[in-house]
Design a protein around this motif. Structure first.
Motif, PDB file in Angstrom:
ATOM      1  N   GLN A 278     -15.723  23.277  41.457  1.00 42.54           N
ATOM      2  CA  GLN A 278     -15.968  24.461  42.272  1.00 42.54           C
ATOM      3  C   GLN A 278     -15.905  24.202  43.772  1.00 42.54           C
ATOM      4  O   GLN A 278     -15.888  25.143  44.566  1.00 42.54           O
ATOM      5  N   LEU A 279     -15.896  22.928  44.139  1.00 46.13           N
ATOM      6  CA  LEU A 279     -15.804  22.550  45.542  1.00 46.13           C
ATOM      7  C   LEU A 279     -14.860  21.360  45.679  1.00 46.13           C
ATOM      8  O   LEU A 279     -14.750  20.538  44.770  1.00 46.13           O
ATOM      9  N   GLY A 280     -14.205  21.293  46.836  1.00 48.84           N
ATOM     10  CA  GLY A 280     -13.361  20.147  47.145  1.00 48.84           C
ATOM     11  C   GLY A 280     -13.511  19.806  48.618  1.00 48.84           C
ATOM     12  O   GLY A 280     -13.579  20.709  49.465  1.00 48.84           O
ATOM     13  N   PHE A 281     -13.576  18.511  48.946  1.00 50.02           N
ATOM     14  CA  PHE A 281     -13.769  18.082  50.330  1.00 50.02           C
ATOM     15  C   PHE A 281     -12.586  17.236  50.779  1.00 50.02           C
ATOM     16  O   PHE A 281     -12.230  16.252  50.129  1.00 50.02           O
ATOM     17  N   THR A 282     -11.984  17.613  51.892  1.00 45.70           N
ATOM     18  CA  THR A 282     -10.881  16.858  52.480  1.00 45.70           C
ATOM     19  C   THR A 282     -11.442  15.849  53.477  1.00 45.70           C
ATOM     20  O   THR A 282     -12.661  15.736  53.646  1.00 45.70           O
TER      21      THR A 282
END
Length: 380
Positions: A278-282
């Motif tokens: 549900q979340l992704g961090f670059t």
């Protein structure tokens, strides 16, 4: 007898004439329809009394003056009225609530020559400055619910991410005091590598049960970088492999995937969504985030070539920016100021937003339906 028939014809003729006149008058009246059928949200609304009222206009969203010119805030809540309801619900987070995401690779007491390492004294400065400026650390679950529903969190929040497979001694040395004294959770971006010893799994499981460390996924390989060119097998291995390892060792399903080495693409993000992330961090340090407000870029910045453009992927929650450890200290004051400005801008436009919501909410009218266009951006 003849006279009676004549009178009857005369009466019928008069009745027919009256009915014809009524029909003509009705046909000449202005034809009106329900606003929900034909009203253009940019045109003037017509009331039952025949008076015209200007259609409420939604104010432009706030953009911080501290953002890079190429980094623009993007919205992601499709239904405008849902966004406004969550935004102004008194039980939810106040407008201007801001989250700063900070990523640590390695904290050390002595220089190592690793550009991603940070000296202990510099790490301590960051933590102290965060506290002095009113920030509080939150776990991933609260961050997710804030971003999706605007649940109440501290007005100035920080998501502290430590990547890598570290033992309990590392967390005791660098993070334990902040957990004991302030209740600050640290998020661990955990690579589920095959060669991890059982003792390290067990130590981290104990930290997880304590709620001191909140483990989230970082794939299963140490040096992988996912991209649009990555094969389906590699994408599946990294994403699904983390899910399997977490289920076995942590007895949990991770909410977030921290993109290994900052690499991502349309296909990896679509696969992550399909698997339930549900979340992704670059690794792009574009700025802080707020509810329905994530700064992204459409194009490559020559001055920051490592920052992959992510806006065209059109999934802000899977491309959330973060600050590296060497950028965090200088950015804290700007993040605080951005939240303060956003709160003031929201309050100045509250009446307009409430008017807009009251005009359209629950009426199934066009302005509250899902939309694909970004809300206009306004600079303060």
């Amino acid at each position: 007898m003849i006279k009676q028939v004549s009178n009857t014809k005369h009466i019928l003729y008069r009745v027919a004439s009256v009915l014809t006149l009524i029909f003509i008058l009705i046909s000449c009246e202005a034809f009106t329809t329900s606003p929900s059928q034909t009203t253009d949200p940019t045109e003037t609304a017509v009331t039952q009394t025949g008076q015209t009222n200007p259609t409420p206009e939604l104010p432009a969203i706030y953009q911080s003056q501290y953002l890079n010119p190429l980094d623009k805030p993007r919205t992601y809540v499709e239904e405008i009225c849902k966004y406004l309801k969550n935004r102004w619900n008194p039980l939810n987070a106040e407008p201007g609530t801001v989250v700063m995401v900070i990523y640590f690779h390695n904290i050390t007491n002595s220089p190592t020559g690793d550009p991603e390492s940070i000296a202990l004294i510099e790490f301590q400065k960051i933590m102290q400055q965060l506290k002095v400026q009113g920030f509080e650390a939150i776990p991933t679950k609260k961050f997710l619910f804030f971003m999706e529903q605007n649940i109440k969190i501290p007005p100035r929040s920080v998501l502290i991410i430590q990547d890598g497979n570290y033992d309990a001694q590392y967390y005791a040395r660098y993070f334990r005091e902040y957990w004991n004294n302030w209740g600050w959770t640290v998020v661990n971006a955990w690579p589920s590598q095959a060669e991890i010893p059982d003792t390290l799994w067990e130590e981290n499981m104990a930290l997880e049960r304590e709620k001191f460390v909140d483990h989230q996924a970082l794939g299963v390989s140490a040096d992988i970088t996912l991209s649009e060119e990555s094969s389906k097998a590699i994408i599946t291995r990294e994403l699904d492999g983390s899910l399997s390892a977490f289920a076995e060792h942590f007895a949990k399903t991770p909410y977030a995937f921290i993109w290994p080495n900052g690499g991502f693409g349309v296909r990896p993000i679509q696969a992550a969504r399909q698997l339930g992330y549900q979340l992704g961090f670059t690794s792009n340090s574009r700025g802080p985030v707020m509810y329905n407000w994530v700064p992204l870029a459409d194009e490559v910045d020559p001055e920051r070539p490592s920052h992959l453009p992510e806006a065209l992927i059109n999934d802000p929650l899977m491309t959330i920016p973060r600050y590296s450890s060497d950028e965090a200290l200088d950015a804290i004051d700007a993040v605080r100021a951005s939240g303060k400005e956003a709160a003031a801008y929201a309050e100045a436009n509250k009446a307009k937003e409430v008017e807009y919501y009251e005009a359209y909410a629950g009426q199934n009218m066009v302005p509250c339906q899902p939309h694909n266009q970004q809300m206009e951006v306004s600079h303060v």
